[in-house]
Design a protein around this motif. Structure first.
Motif, PDB file in Angstrom:
ATOM      1  N   MET A   1      44.082  78.629  20.468  1.00 16.30           N
ATOM      2  CA  MET A   1      43.973  77.697  21.576  1.00 16.30           C
ATOM      3  C   MET A   1      44.753  76.419  21.250  1.00 16.30           C
ATOM      4  N   THR A   2      45.593  75.988  22.168  1.00 12.16           N
ATOM      5  CA  THR A   2      46.386  74.782  21.975  1.00 12.16           C
ATOM      6  C   THR A   2      45.499  73.546  22.055  1.00 12.16           C
ATOM      7  N   PRO A   3      45.584  72.637  21.056  1.00 15.67           N
ATOM      8  CA  PRO A   3      44.762  71.421  21.114  1.00 15.67           C
ATOM      9  C   PRO A   3      45.092  70.592  22.342  1.00 15.67           C
ATOM     10  N   ALA A   4      44.101  69.925  22.857  1.00 15.78           N
ATOM     11  CA  ALA A   4      44.297  69.066  24.018  1.00 15.78           C
ATOM     12  C   ALA A   4      45.301  67.980  23.699  1.00 15.78           C
ATOM     13  N   GLY A   5      46.146  67.665  24.676  1.00 13.17           N
ATOM     14  CA  GLY A   5      47.005  66.504  24.551  1.00 13.17           C
ATOM     15  C   GLY A   5      46.169  65.260  24.801  1.00 13.17           C
ATOM     16  N   PRO A   6      46.702  64.095  24.430  1.00 14.28           N
ATOM     17  CA  PRO A   6      45.928  62.866  24.623  1.00 14.28           C
ATOM     18  C   PRO A   6      45.419  62.690  26.045  1.00 14.28           C
ATOM     19  N   GLN A   7      46.213  63.108  27.034  1.00 12.68           N
ATOM     20  CA  GLN A   7      45.824  62.920  28.429  1.00 12.68           C
ATOM     21  C   GLN A   7      44.656  63.806  28.838  1.00 12.68           C
ATOM     22  N   ASP A   8      44.305  64.798  28.011  1.00  9.17           N
ATOM     23  CA  ASP A   8      43.196  65.703  28.321  1.00  9.17           C
ATOM     24  C   ASP A   8      41.891  65.285  27.643  1.00  9.17           C
ATOM     25  N   LEU A   9      41.931  64.223  26.866  1.00 11.95           N
ATOM     26  CA  LEU A   9      40.761  63.766  26.135  1.00 11.95           C
ATOM     27  C   LEU A   9      39.893  62.860  26.994  1.00 11.95           C
ATOM     28  N   ARG A  10      38.661  62.624  26.535  1.00 11.04           N
ATOM     29  CA  ARG A  10      37.814  61.601  27.139  1.00 11.04           C
ATOM     30  C   ARG A  10      38.582  60.279  27.132  1.00 11.04           C
ATOM     31  N   ALA A  11      38.328  59.412  28.094  1.00 14.09           N
ATOM     32  CA  ALA A  11      39.171  58.223  28.302  1.00 14.09           C
ATOM     33  C   ALA A  11      39.307  57.345  27.064  1.00 14.09           C
ATOM     34  N   LEU A  13      38.921  58.256  23.949  1.00 11.51           N
ATOM     35  CA  LEU A  13      39.656  58.997  22.923  1.00 11.51           C
ATOM     36  C   LEU A  13      41.146  59.045  23.226  1.00 11.51           C
ATOM     37  N   GLU A  14      41.491  59.082  24.502  1.00  9.99           N
ATOM     38  CA  GLU A  14      42.913  59.054  24.880  1.00  9.99           C
ATOM     39  C   GLU A  14      43.565  57.747  24.419  1.00  9.99           C
ATOM     40  N   ILE A  15      42.867  56.634  24.625  1.00 11.26           N
ATOM     41  CA  ILE A  15      43.389  55.342  24.172  1.00 11.26           C
ATOM     42  C   ILE A  15      43.586  55.350  22.666  1.00 11.26           C
ATOM     43  N   ILE A  16      42.571  55.809  21.945  1.00  7.67           N
ATOM     44  CA  ILE A  16      42.657  55.839  20.488  1.00  7.67           C
ATOM     45  C   ILE A  16      43.809  56.742  20.052  1.00  7.67           C
ATOM     46  N   SER A  17      43.893  57.934  20.634  1.00 11.34           N
ATOM     47  CA  SER A  17      44.938  58.888  20.260  1.00 11.34           C
ATOM     48  C   SER A  17      46.331  58.306  20.450  1.00 11.34           C
ATOM     49  N   ASN A  18      46.511  57.556  21.511  1.00 15.33           N
ATOM     50  CA  ASN A  18      47.831  56.992  21.807  1.00 15.33           C
ATOM     51  C   ASN A  18      48.209  55.830  20.896  1.00 15.33           C
ATOM     52  N   HIS A  19      47.260  55.319  20.120  1.00 18.33           N
ATOM     53  CA  HIS A  19      47.537  54.142  19.294  1.00 18.33           C
ATOM     54  C   HIS A  19      47.341  54.366  17.797  1.00 18.33           C
ATOM     55  N   VAL A  20      46.969  55.567  17.392  1.00 18.38           N
ATOM     56  CA  VAL A  20      46.903  55.879  15.963  1.00 18.38           C
ATOM     57  C   VAL A  20      48.336  56.101  15.466  1.00 18.38           C
ATOM     58  N   PRO A  21      48.724  55.456  14.379  1.00 19.05           N
ATOM     59  CA  PRO A  21      50.089  55.641  13.885  1.00 19.05           C
ATOM     60  C   PRO A  21      50.379  57.094  13.509  1.00 19.05           C
ATOM     61  N   VAL A  22      51.589  57.517  13.764  1.00 19.02           N
ATOM     62  CA  VAL A  22      52.025  58.865  13.399  1.00 19.02           C
ATOM     63  C   VAL A  22      51.899  59.045  11.884  1.00 19.02           C
ATOM     64  N   ALA A  23      51.385  60.204  11.488  1.00 16.19           N
ATOM     65  CA  ALA A  23      51.270  60.620  10.085  1.00 16.19           C
ATOM     66  C   ALA A  23      50.273  59.774   9.277  1.00 16.19           C
ATOM     67  N   ALA A  24      49.395  59.051   9.947  1.00 13.13           N
ATOM     68  CA  ALA A  24      48.409  58.235   9.233  1.00 13.13           C
ATOM     69  C   ALA A  24      47.320  59.103   8.616  1.00 13.13           C
ATOM     70  N   ARG A  25      46.663  58.568   7.589  1.00 13.66           N
ATOM     71  CA  ARG A  25      45.462  59.180   7.026  1.00 13.66           C
ATOM     72  C   ARG A  25      44.273  58.627   7.813  1.00 13.66           C
TER      73      ARG A  25
END
Length: 201
Positions: A1-11, A13-25
């Motif tokens: 199953m393909t993971p949800a894109g940020p736009q498919d997350l709870r509101a 979580l979408e904000i958080i997903s869009n602002h977490v730096p790429v490749a962060a721990r």
């Protein structure tokens, strides 16, 4: 199953997903079944770890191939070393912890930045429910009766802002949501159903 894109997350979580730096721990505390983690791994290439108290949620997250362990934020964050992560996340979990001030301190020990989201108990619908009905509110974001809810520390936007100011914790950004849509920071304590803060040491 393909993971949800940020736009498919709870509101929030979408904000958080869009602002977490790429490749962060990243450590996601109270990660549930791992929706945010899966999206971050797939779309932001993060190194994600999760901590979740509910055993069934842990099993579901692990079945998705995610690195999640069962644990209690109130006691088990102490097991992680200082600066083990670049970002910590606590989404809709703060109000369920026994010692939220200690959990927040632990988040900023483990990572220099943390996302914290929570339902705003000062939203006008909550106030109206108490004023006119005289009973603990049941709303879209607070759907359970008082005797069923996991929420034990009701927090408002202004409470959280005051807490951060008292401890000289910096707010890098804040987002406020009403009906899952962005709303102005002006009068957010009254107008916002939900808040997301990005804080740093």
């Amino acid at each position: 199953m393909t993971p949800a894109g940020p736009q498919d997350l709870r509101a929030d979580l979408e904000i958080i997903s869009n602002h977490v730096p790429v490749a962060a721990r990243v450590l996601d505390v109270g990660c549930g079944t791992g929706d945010l983690m899966a999206s971050l791994v797939a779309h932001r290439q993060v190194d994600a770890r999760g901590l979740e108290i509910d055993g069934a949620n842990v099993a579901a997250a692990v079945a998705r191939g995610l690195s999640v362990v069962q644990g209690d934020a109130d006691v088990d964050l102490a097991d992680y070393p200082d600066d083990a992560f670049e970002v910590a996340i606590l989404s809709q979990t703060l109000q369920t912890t026994r010692h939220p001030h200690l959990v927040l301190a632990e988040l900023l020990r483990l990572a220099p930045r943390a996302f914290v989201s929570f339902p705003n108990f000062a939203h006008w619908r909550v106030r109206l429910s108490l004023l006119w009905g005289g009973r603990m509110p049941v709303t879209r974001l607070l759907p359970l009766q008082w005797y069923e809810t996991p929420n034990i520390h009701h927090v408002t936007v202004d409470d959280f802002r005051a807490y951060l100011a008292d401890r000289r914790i910096t707010v890098e950004r804040a987002w406020f949501l009403n009906r899952d849509r962005p709303t102005s920071a002006a009068a957010a304590n009254f107008r916002a159903e939900h808040a997301v803060f990005l804080i740093r040491r």
